[in-house]
Design a protein around this motif. Structure first.
Motif, PDB file in Angstrom:
ATOM      1  N   UNK A 259      40.610  31.660  21.771  1.00 37.22           N
ATOM      2  CA  UNK A 259      41.696  30.712  21.589  1.00 37.22           C
ATOM      3  C   UNK A 259      42.966  31.431  21.142  1.00 37.22           C
ATOM      4  N   UNK A 260      42.793  32.481  20.370  1.00 35.56           N
ATOM      5  CA  UNK A 260      43.933  33.273  19.918  1.00 35.56           C
ATOM      6  C   UNK A 260      44.705  33.804  21.121  1.00 35.56           C
ATOM      7  N   UNK A 261      43.974  34.242  22.129  1.00 38.28           N
ATOM      8  CA  UNK A 261      44.623  34.776  23.321  1.00 38.28           C
ATOM      9  C   UNK A 261      45.359  33.677  24.083  1.00 38.28           C
ATOM     10  N   UNK A 262      44.771  32.476  24.140  1.00 38.63           N
ATOM     11  CA  UNK A 262      45.381  31.374  24.887  1.00 38.63           C
ATOM     12  C   UNK A 262      46.625  30.825  24.187  1.00 38.63           C
ATOM     13  N   UNK A 263      46.565  30.739  22.858  1.00 38.36           N
ATOM     14  CA  UNK A 263      47.647  30.093  22.117  1.00 38.36           C
ATOM     15  C   UNK A 263      48.817  31.022  21.832  1.00 38.36           C
ATOM     16  N   UNK A 264      48.537  32.300  21.688  1.00 31.92           N
ATOM     17  CA  UNK A 264      49.571  33.290  21.401  1.00 31.92           C
ATOM     18  C   UNK A 264      50.493  32.852  20.268  1.00 31.92           C
ATOM     19  N   UNK A 265      49.942  32.602  19.065  1.00 28.59           N
ATOM     20  CA  UNK A 265      50.787  32.187  17.932  1.00 28.59           C
ATOM     21  C   UNK A 265      51.593  33.359  17.393  1.00 28.59           C
ATOM     22  N   UNK A 266      52.529  33.074  16.504  1.00 24.33           N
ATOM     23  CA  UNK A 266      53.301  34.128  15.860  1.00 24.33           C
ATOM     24  C   UNK A 266      52.505  34.789  14.742  1.00 24.33           C
ATOM     25  N   UNK A 267      51.593  34.001  14.141  1.00 23.09           N
ATOM     26  CA  UNK A 267      50.771  34.499  13.031  1.00 23.09           C
ATOM     27  C   UNK A 267      49.332  34.023  13.215  1.00 23.09           C
ATOM     28  N   UNK A 268      48.401  34.817  12.720  1.00 24.85           N
ATOM     29  CA  UNK A 268      47.020  34.350  12.581  1.00 24.85           C
ATOM     30  C   UNK A 268      46.605  34.559  11.128  1.00 24.85           C
ATOM     31  N   UNK A 269      45.906  33.568  10.591  1.00 24.15           N
ATOM     32  CA  UNK A 269      45.396  33.665   9.227  1.00 24.15           C
ATOM     33  C   UNK A 269      43.878  33.802   9.304  1.00 24.15           C
ATOM     34  N   UNK A 270      43.377  34.902   8.825  1.00 21.64           N
ATOM     35  CA  UNK A 270      41.947  35.182   8.915  1.00 21.64           C
ATOM     36  C   UNK A 270      41.210  34.391   7.837  1.00 21.64           C
ATOM     37  N   UNK A 271      40.161  33.710   8.254  1.00 22.96           N
ATOM     38  CA  UNK A 271      39.422  32.840   7.348  1.00 22.96           C
ATOM     39  C   UNK A 271      38.851  33.596   6.159  1.00 22.96           C
ATOM     40  N   UNK A 272      38.790  32.893   5.032  1.00 20.64           N
ATOM     41  CA  UNK A 272      38.311  33.462   3.773  1.00 20.64           C
ATOM     42  C   UNK A 272      36.916  34.082   3.895  1.00 20.64           C
ATOM     43  N   UNK A 273      36.070  33.492   4.728  1.00 21.20           N
ATOM     44  CA  UNK A 273      34.694  34.001   4.812  1.00 21.20           C
ATOM     45  C   UNK A 273      34.643  35.432   5.339  1.00 21.20           C
ATOM     46  N   UNK A 274      35.677  35.859   6.081  1.00 22.34           N
ATOM     47  CA  UNK A 274      35.710  37.233   6.583  1.00 22.34           C
ATOM     48  C   UNK A 274      36.459  38.175   5.647  1.00 22.34           C
ATOM     49  N   UNK A 275      37.154  37.595   4.679  1.00 21.99           N
ATOM     50  CA  UNK A 275      37.875  38.403   3.693  1.00 21.99           C
ATOM     51  C   UNK A 275      36.998  38.679   2.465  1.00 21.99           C
ATOM     52  N   UNK A 276      36.195  37.699   2.082  1.00 17.83           N
ATOM     53  CA  UNK A 276      35.360  37.836   0.885  1.00 17.83           C
ATOM     54  C   UNK A 276      34.408  39.029   1.005  1.00 17.83           C
ATOM     55  N   UNK A 277      34.579  39.991   0.110  1.00 19.81           N
ATOM     56  CA  UNK A 277      33.756  41.207   0.059  1.00 19.81           C
ATOM     57  C   UNK A 277      33.787  41.972   1.385  1.00 19.81           C
ATOM     58  N   UNK A 278      34.921  41.903   2.072  1.00 23.64           N
ATOM     59  CA  UNK A 278      35.055  42.651   3.322  1.00 23.64           C
ATOM     60  C   UNK A 278      34.968  44.155   3.090  1.00 23.64           C
ATOM     61  N   UNK A 279      35.249  44.595   1.868  1.00 25.43           N
ATOM     62  CA  UNK A 279      35.165  46.013   1.539  1.00 25.43           C
ATOM     63  C   UNK A 279      33.729  46.521   1.519  1.00 25.43           C
ATOM     64  N   UNK A 280      32.749  45.588   1.505  1.00 25.15           N
ATOM     65  CA  UNK A 280      31.342  45.972   1.400  1.00 25.15           C
ATOM     66  C   UNK A 280      30.511  45.566   2.620  1.00 25.15           C
ATOM     67  N   UNK A 281      31.123  44.890   3.588  1.00 28.10           N
ATOM     68  CA  UNK A 281      30.366  44.307   4.692  1.00 28.10           C
ATOM     69  C   UNK A 281      30.848  44.882   6.035  1.00 28.10           C
ATOM     70  N   UNK A 282      29.958  45.608   6.705  1.00 27.89           N
ATOM     71  CA  UNK A 282      30.305  46.286   7.958  1.00 27.89           C
ATOM     72  C   UNK A 282      30.614  45.279   9.067  1.00 27.89           C
ATOM     73  N   UNK A 283      29.859  44.176   9.130  1.00 26.85           N
ATOM     74  CA  UNK A 283      30.082  43.173  10.171  1.00 26.85           C
ATOM     75  C   UNK A 283      31.460  42.529  10.017  1.00 26.85           C
ATOM     76  N   UNK A 284      31.849  42.239   8.781  1.00 24.21           N
ATOM     77  CA  UNK A 284      33.168  41.664   8.543  1.00 24.21           C
ATOM     78  C   UNK A 284      34.259  42.662   8.894  1.00 24.21           C
ATOM     79  N   UNK A 285      34.018  43.903   8.584  1.00 27.30           N
ATOM     80  CA  UNK A 285      34.991  44.939   8.915  1.00 27.30           C
ATOM     81  C   UNK A 285      35.168  45.063  10.425  1.00 27.30           C
ATOM     82  N   UNK A 286      34.056  44.929  11.169  1.00 33.78           N
ATOM     83  CA  UNK A 286      34.109  44.991  12.621  1.00 33.78           C
ATOM     84  C   UNK A 286      34.914  43.816  13.182  1.00 33.78           C
TER      85      UNK A 286
END
Length: 343
Positions: A259-286
């Protein structure tokens, strides 16, 4: 994504203390009411139930709901001669009576915006603020989530969304300088014709002499987007007026990378679930790296939201994410902060 009509942007009609409940008559409907313990009057295509107090009105409507008649529309009034109000579904009317104090606040309550800072990760300077709806009366404790839930149940979603957008634009006047962004939530399901429905917002921007490019309208997380092309039309209408658009909660189910590709917004806000402990989670980092690759290639700015730990902030900064917000950076406040001190 349910599209609505103009009538839902208007103020709700008052629930009369006493008077008549008007029901639009359907074939065989009168026979359904014969067993009722409540008296009624049949007049042309309308059935009227008189009531002397709201508690009686509730009981009448409750009895009507038990009949499970489809497409039953009603309103309350004091005149027996003609329909003077637009009819709404009996279910919606019942919800408006049950939640009348909140409905009244949605229609006429004093709203203000609080400001949560958004910083540029390269130097932690203020980039903008997310505008968050609040009551100006400290004695009235109504959660914004509760407001929008009641608005949804009572058919007042469009009205509240419109008022929230106006409040956000008005609240930045004399508080936020030119060049600093205001991120403002909006509900696409309250818009049925972008070029027409958004004219109210555009007139407010002009009224308060706010620079259009300083406003970023973002789809909120409660929306379930099913008509992507319609949302593209909404985004384009904002952009044509010089404003920016953001896709909120990328990765949280509906806001997919496709959907990001279709909508082409000026900004994207990454959901909290992918930010929480992203420093420790390889899948979130990917995942974050995938978002970064797509967004950067399209010239889209990426904002990490819900940052609550220093380690999350440091990781987002290390991968060259553009912007960030969260309680670690700053909580929503009645007055916008001018500087952020990050340890």
């Amino acid at each position: 994504m349910i599209r609505r009509s103009c009538v839902e942007c208007g103020l709700p009609f008052p629930i009369q203390e006493k008077g008549f409940l008007y029901i639009y008559s359907q074939p065989l409907l009168v026979e359904s009411f014969r067993s009722f313990s409540f008296p009624f009057i049949q007049k042309d295509n309308t059935i009227l139930f008189p009531y002397e107090e709201k508690e009686t009105l509730k009981k009448i409507i409750d009895s009507l709901l038990r009949l499970k008649i489809k497409n039953l529309f009603a309103y309350t009034g004091q005149k027996k001669d003609k329909i003077v109000q637009p009819m709404i579904s009996i279910e919606t009317l019942y919800e408006r009576i049950k939640t009348e104090p909140i409905v009244d606040f949605i229609a006429k309550g004093n709203l203000v915006s609080h400001f949560q800072p958004i910083v540029q990760l390269q130097d932690f300077s203020i980039y903008g603020y997310e505008s968050l709806l609040r009551s100006s009366d400290t004695n009235i404790q109504i959660n914004p989530g509760e407001l929008f839930q009641v608005a949804q149940q009572t058919g007042l979603h469009s009205l509240l969304d419109q008022r929230a957008r106006e409040t956000a634009v008005k609240s930045r006047v004399n508080k936020i300088g030119s060049g600093v962004k205001s991120f403002i939530n909006f509900l696409p399901s309250t818009i049925y014709n972008p070029k027409f429905c958004l004219q109210h917002t555009f007139s407010i921007v002009e009224k308060y002499n706010v620079e259009p490019e300083d406003l970023v309208f973002e789809v909120v997380e409660t929306e379930k987007i099913t008509d992507v092309n319609f949302l593209v039309d909404i985004f384009n209408t904002y952009k044509e007026s010089g404003m920016k658009v953001a896709l909120d909660d990328v990765g949280a189910g509906y806001a997919t990378l496709e959907m990001l590709k279709k909508l082409s917004p000026d900004y994207v806000k990454v959901d909290r679930q992918f930010i929480s402990y992203c420093d420790q989670n390889v899948e979130k980092q990917s995942f974050l790296q995938e978002v970064m690759n797509i967004a950067k290639g399209m010239g889209i700015k990426i904002l990490g939201e819900g940052i609550e730990r220093k380690e999350e902030l440091d990781y987002c900064r290390s991968i060259d994410m553009d912007l960030a917000q969260g309680y670690y950076i700053g909580k929503p406040q009645a007055e916008p902060v001018n500087k952020i001190f990050v340890i």
